[in-house]
Each structure stands twice: as C-alpha cells, then as structure tokens.
Design an enzyme around this catalytic site. Sequence first.
Site, short mmCIF file in Angstrom:
data_model
loop_
_atom_site.label_atom_id
_atom_site.label_comp_id
_atom_site.label_asym_id
_atom_site.label_seq_id
_atom_site.Cartn_x
_atom_site.Cartn_y
_atom_site.Cartn_z
N ARG A 122 21.08 2.74 -6.45
CA ARG A 122 19.81 2.98 -7.14
C ARG A 122 20.05 3.34 -8.61
O ARG A 122 19.28 2.96 -9.49
CB ARG A 122 19.10 4.13 -6.44
CG ARG A 122 17.63 3.91 -6.26
CD ARG A 122 17.04 5.03 -5.43
NE ARG A 122 16.80 4.64 -4.06
CZ ARG A 122 15.68 4.05 -3.65
NH1 ARG A 122 14.70 3.80 -4.50
NH2 ARG A 122 15.52 3.72 -2.39
N HIS B 134 -1.96 7.13 -6.92
CA HIS B 134 -1.66 7.22 -5.49
C HIS B 134 -2.97 7.15 -4.71
O HIS B 134 -3.94 7.84 -5.06
CB HIS B 134 -0.93 8.53 -5.19
CG HIS B 134 -0.54 8.64 -3.76
ND1 HIS B 134 0.49 7.89 -3.21
CD2 HIS B 134 -1.06 9.37 -2.74
CE1 HIS B 134 0.59 8.17 -1.93
NE2 HIS B 134 -0.33 9.07 -1.61
N THR C 294 6.77 13.75 -11.33
CA THR C 294 7.87 14.71 -11.39
C THR C 294 8.95 14.22 -10.43
O THR C 294 8.83 13.15 -9.85
CB THR C 294 7.40 16.12 -10.96
OG1 THR C 294 6.96 16.06 -9.61
CG2 THR C 294 6.28 16.62 -11.85
N GLY D 286 -0.71 -6.26 -8.76
CA GLY D 286 -0.91 -5.65 -10.07
C GLY D 286 -2.35 -5.52 -10.51
O GLY D 286 -2.65 -5.58 -11.70
N SER D 287 -3.25 -5.28 -9.55
CA SER D 287 -4.66 -5.16 -9.97
C SER D 287 -4.87 -3.91 -10.82
O SER D 287 -5.68 -3.93 -11.76
CB SER D 287 -5.60 -5.18 -8.77
OG SER D 287 -5.42 -4.04 -7.96
N ASN D 288 -4.13 -2.85 -10.53
CA ASN D 288 -4.25 -1.66 -11.39
C ASN D 288 -3.68 -1.93 -12.78
O ASN D 288 -4.23 -1.49 -13.78
CB ASN D 288 -3.53 -0.47 -10.74
CG ASN D 288 -4.41 0.24 -9.74
OD1 ASN D 288 -5.38 0.89 -10.11
ND2 ASN D 288 -4.09 0.12 -8.47
N LEU E 17 8.30 13.20 -4.91
CA LEU E 17 7.46 12.01 -4.69
C LEU E 17 5.98 12.39 -4.54
O LEU E 17 5.64 13.29 -3.76
CB LEU E 17 7.94 11.30 -3.42
CG LEU E 17 7.20 10.00 -3.07
CD1 LEU E 17 7.56 8.90 -4.05
CD2 LEU E 17 7.52 9.57 -1.64
N ASP E 18 5.12 11.66 -5.26
CA ASP E 18 3.66 11.84 -5.17
C ASP E 18 3.25 13.29 -5.38
O ASP E 18 2.39 13.83 -4.66
CB ASP E 18 3.13 11.29 -3.84
CG ASP E 18 3.38 9.80 -3.70
OD1 ASP E 18 3.41 9.11 -4.74
OD2 ASP E 18 3.55 9.32 -2.57
C1 GRF Z 1 -2.54 0.73 -5.06
O1 GRF Z 1 -3.27 1.11 -3.93
C2 GRF Z 1 -1.83 1.93 -5.62
O2 GRF Z 1 -2.54 3.10 -5.48
C3 GRF Z 1 -0.62 1.96 -4.76
O3 GRF Z 1 -0.25 0.63 -4.58
C4 GRF Z 1 -1.40 -0.20 -4.71
C5 GRF Z 1 -1.12 -1.22 -5.77
O4 GRF Z 1 -2.12 -2.19 -5.88
N1 GRF Z 1 0.38 2.82 -5.33
P1 GRF Z 1 -2.13 -3.19 -7.13
O5 GRF Z 1 -0.77 -3.87 -7.17
O6 GRF Z 1 -2.40 -2.39 -8.35
O7 GRF Z 1 -3.21 -4.17 -6.81
#
Ligand code: GRF
Length: 201
Positions: free
Chosen positions: A66, A110, A142, A13-15, A145-146
């Site tokens: 799902r 992505h 959308t 979860g760094s993002n 995917l991606d």
């Molecule tokens: C990131 O590279 C993001 O682009 C991809 O998965 C990774 C997640 O990394 N979809 P983090 O969990 O946010 O560290």
Amino acid sequence: MTKRVAIFLSGGGSNMRALAQSMVGDHPARPCVIVSNQPDAGGIAWAKEQGLSTLVVDHKPFKGDRAAFEAEIQTHLEAHAPDIICLAGFMRVLTPAFVRPWAGRMLNIHPSLLPKYPGLHTHARALEAGDIQHGCTVHEVTEVLDDGPILGQAKLQIGGTATSDALAARVLKLEHQLYPQVLRRFAAGDRTPVMIQDTQD
Ligand code: GRF
C-alpha cells in the site's frame, strides 16, 4: 486565491461530477485533477471528455504494498499542486502516512449519518437497525476510517423506503447536494457544518 481541488474516485463518479460542475463562476475553487485507482472508472472517462486532467494509478500491481501505491499517487499528484483533496467514492483505504500531510485539507463523503455506520453496507445496516432517519456526511479525513470533524450532513426520513437500493438512490441525490455546498464553504475557509433535510420528507 482560487483553491485547487483533486478529486479521488473509484467508480461512476457521480459525486465527482457534482463537485466539478459546481466549481464555476465565483466559486472559490477549481478542479485540478481527477484521480482514480481504477483505469476503467466511468468517472475518469467523463473527466477526460470534459478536458479535466486525470491521474490513474492502478492499485493491482501494488498488491501487498500500500505504501508504494500511495507514494506513486503522491508523486504524480504534486505536479497538479492541489490545495484540497476530495475523496468521492474512492474505495481504497489510505494509510496514515498518506493522510497525515493532508490533515485539515482532505474531505470525504460517507453514505451514513456518522458516527453511525462507518465502513460498508450502510443502507442495509440502517434498515436492519430499524432507523427512522438516515443520510450522508462530509467530514475531514483523519487517520481513523470514516472519522474526523463533521463538515456537513444531509438527512432523510426512511419512511416507506423498502429496499437498501431505493434508500441508496435517495441518499446519493442528497450527496450531490451536500458535497458541493460543503466544498464551497470549506474552500472559502469556513468550516461551519452544512445541514440539509431532504425536501421529500
Ligand atoms: C457514494 O455513495 C459515496 O458516498 C460512497 O461511494 C459512493 C460513490 O458514488 N463513498 P459515486 O461514484 O460518486 O457515484
């Protein structure tokens, strides 16, 4: 009105952290819940430490169904009344039935310069292709995917980057810059793409 943001993740979860930490002061949004399909995701532990609301729906008991997994998320999500969903390393493909009601309100990051390399192993694929440029993309989600309208890209020159791990680390740093900038703009109602070039280049 301040926008409420749900952030979905599956791992470290760094993002998500970069996004959550950016939503302070005069930012037009605030995190309302951190969602994961992985009970032991590092990002969930961090969110709890920060006092953020969390929602964990383990996908494993829903194997093969799902729709039921997504319905469970949707039901609990409603209590947090999000305006925007940010997917940030959420490793489950969401079906059109989940995505459709969130059209124009769900973002994803992505790790490639879309439309190049949707799907997995993006860094290795860029290296194998001999690309000189690589990076990451934030886009509206959308049903494909991606795919979806691009809201921002951060680019780097591959240069002497030898391995896909090294490249992934450089791209991840750019992700942490790009996603908060896009979210800030998006939450303020501005969909003009954010374009970043790595300062190391
Ligand atoms: C990131 O590279 C993001 O682009 C991809 O998965 C990774 C997640 O990394 N979809 P983090 O969990 O946010 O560290």
